[in-house]
Design a protein around this motif. Structure first.
Motif, mmCIF file in Angstrom:
data_model
loop_
_atom_site.group_PDB
_atom_site.id
_atom_site.type_symbol
_atom_site.label_atom_id
_atom_site.label_comp_id
_atom_site.label_asym_id
_atom_site.label_seq_id
_atom_site.Cartn_x
_atom_site.Cartn_y
_atom_site.Cartn_z
ATOM 1 N N GLY A 113 0.789 -1.220 0.000
ATOM 2 C CA GLY A 113 0.000 0.000 0.000
ATOM 3 C C GLY A 113 0.823 1.273 0.000
ATOM 4 O O GLY A 113 1.579 1.543 -0.927
ATOM 5 N N MET A 167 -0.517 0.674 -4.578
ATOM 6 C CA MET A 167 -1.930 0.328 -4.412
ATOM 7 C C MET A 167 -2.570 1.371 -3.509
ATOM 8 O O MET A 167 -1.928 1.875 -2.595
ATOM 9 N N TRP A 169 -5.527 2.215 -0.737
ATOM 10 C CA TRP A 169 -6.353 1.526 0.252
ATOM 11 C C TRP A 169 -7.795 1.966 0.120
ATOM 12 O O TRP A 169 -8.098 3.153 0.004
ATOM 13 N N SER A 177 -10.321 -8.603 -1.763
ATOM 14 C CA SER A 177 -9.491 -7.557 -1.171
ATOM 15 C C SER A 177 -8.621 -8.152 -0.071
ATOM 16 O O SER A 177 -9.012 -9.103 0.611
ATOM 17 N N TYR A 181 -6.830 -3.591 0.276
ATOM 18 C CA TYR A 181 -5.921 -3.480 -0.868
ATOM 19 C C TYR A 181 -6.302 -4.541 -1.898
ATOM 20 O O TYR A 181 -6.478 -5.717 -1.547
ATOM 21 N N TYR A 183 -5.148 -6.753 -4.683
ATOM 22 C CA TYR A 183 -3.961 -7.289 -5.348
ATOM 23 C C TYR A 183 -4.212 -7.620 -6.817
ATOM 24 O O TYR A 183 -3.261 -7.790 -7.580
ATOM 25 N N GLU A 252 -0.772 2.141 7.011
ATOM 26 C CA GLU A 252 -1.206 0.853 6.498
ATOM 27 C C GLU A 252 -2.623 0.593 6.968
ATOM 28 O O GLU A 252 -2.972 0.913 8.120
#
Length: 296
Positions: A113, A167, A169, A177, A181, A183, A252
């Motif tokens: 992230g 990425m 959030w 997810s 996030y 992927y 994060e």
């Protein structure tokens, strides 16, 4: 404990287990004590990170302090990454009834992230030896119905995701997810479908654990039951890995983390590199006792 078989299995699969640490009745009783301790304000005042994520509670909950140095777990880690092992993070993974599954993901340096670089940096490299491991301990039953982990065996040998790609959030994201996030946005081959691979559901009884490298593509099932699933991750690195190198803070999962009080714990062997702050005891003054360096 057949460590040579563990090494061979890990090389093939990217994970080993499940293994039994404690019988279900013992784990259930132990977990009741830990839950009570987690709600104790005296412990909450000693938390390293003051936010809801509950990172690193092994530093203020005595039962968790002892869990991370359990020889049944540490010996297997030593067999895979060497005798000298640091725990750099622990975290809870609850999945409540109705919670969605966790999407497939793959990391190594934990460049997740908003971080501009990885949280882990290896200063040495040995072919076939991972720079990080996670022991995922089942505090409750983990089944396909209540959201057990799933993995793609052998996927640690090929990068399917670019973990250094940025990425954003999204706290409202659910399906596919990784806690906000997505992927899928950083898949190297956009046409590759992980669900078409050899997917294995890792069901566990309370008191069992697995060990895996986060390079092994993994996720979890949705919880379609009426029971909570609770797992606990013990994340470790060899002592030659620099943790949070040069970082004083990070963002994060929608939260801010200051690193002023963070420290690693030596769970096995010795630290002859001195790259990281190592805490000798938990918040209650209880010393951490690492497993010795003997590895069969």
């Amino acid at each position: 404990m057949d460590l040579e078989t563990d090494r061979k299995t890990f090389a093939e699969q990217g994970y080993i287990g499940p293994f039994t640490l404690w019988e279900p009745e013992e784990m259930t009783a132990w977990w009741k004590v830990q839950r009570k301790a987690l709600l104790n304000p005296a412990n909450n005042e000693r938390k390293v990170f003051d936010n809801p994520v509950n990172y690193d509670r092994h530093l203020d909950i005595p039962g968790l302090s002892r869990l991370i140095t359990e020889p049944e777990i540490v010996r297997r880690m030593q067999a895979l990454i060497g005798p000298d092992v640091l725990s750099w993070r622990t975290e809870f993974f609850p999945k409540n009834p109705g919670d969605s599954g966790t999407g497939w993901h793959q990391v190594e340096t934990y460049a997740i992230g908003e971080t501009s670089k990885g949280m882990l940096e290896a200063t040495e490299h040995s072919p076939g030896v991972p720079m990080e491991l996670t022991a995922w301990v089942a505090f409750t039953e983990a089944t396909k119905e209540n959201g057990c982990m799933r993995v793609i065996p052998g996927s640690h040998r090929q990068w399917r995701y670019d973990e250094n790609a940025p990425m954003r959030w999204n706290g409202a994201a659910r399906d596919n997810s990784f806690f906000g996030y997505n992927y899928n946005d950083i898949k190297i081959d956009k046409d590759w479908d992980p669900d078409q691979e050899d997917v294995r559901d890792l069901e566990m009884r309370p008191g069992q654990f697995i060990i895996f490298t986060a390079r092994t593509i993994h996720g979890s099932n949705p919880n379609i039951s009426n029971r909570q699933r609770m797992g606990f991750a013990i994340r470790v690195v060899p002592t030659h890995v620099r943790v949070y190198g040069g970082m004083t803070e990070f963002n994060e999962f929608g939260h801010h983390f200051g690193l002023e009080r963070h420290g690693c714990v030596l769970v096995g062997g010795k630290d002859e590199y001195g790259l990281n702050r190592v805490l000798p005891e938990n918040a209650w003054g209880e010393a951490f006792t690492p497993v010795d360096r003997t590895v069969a």
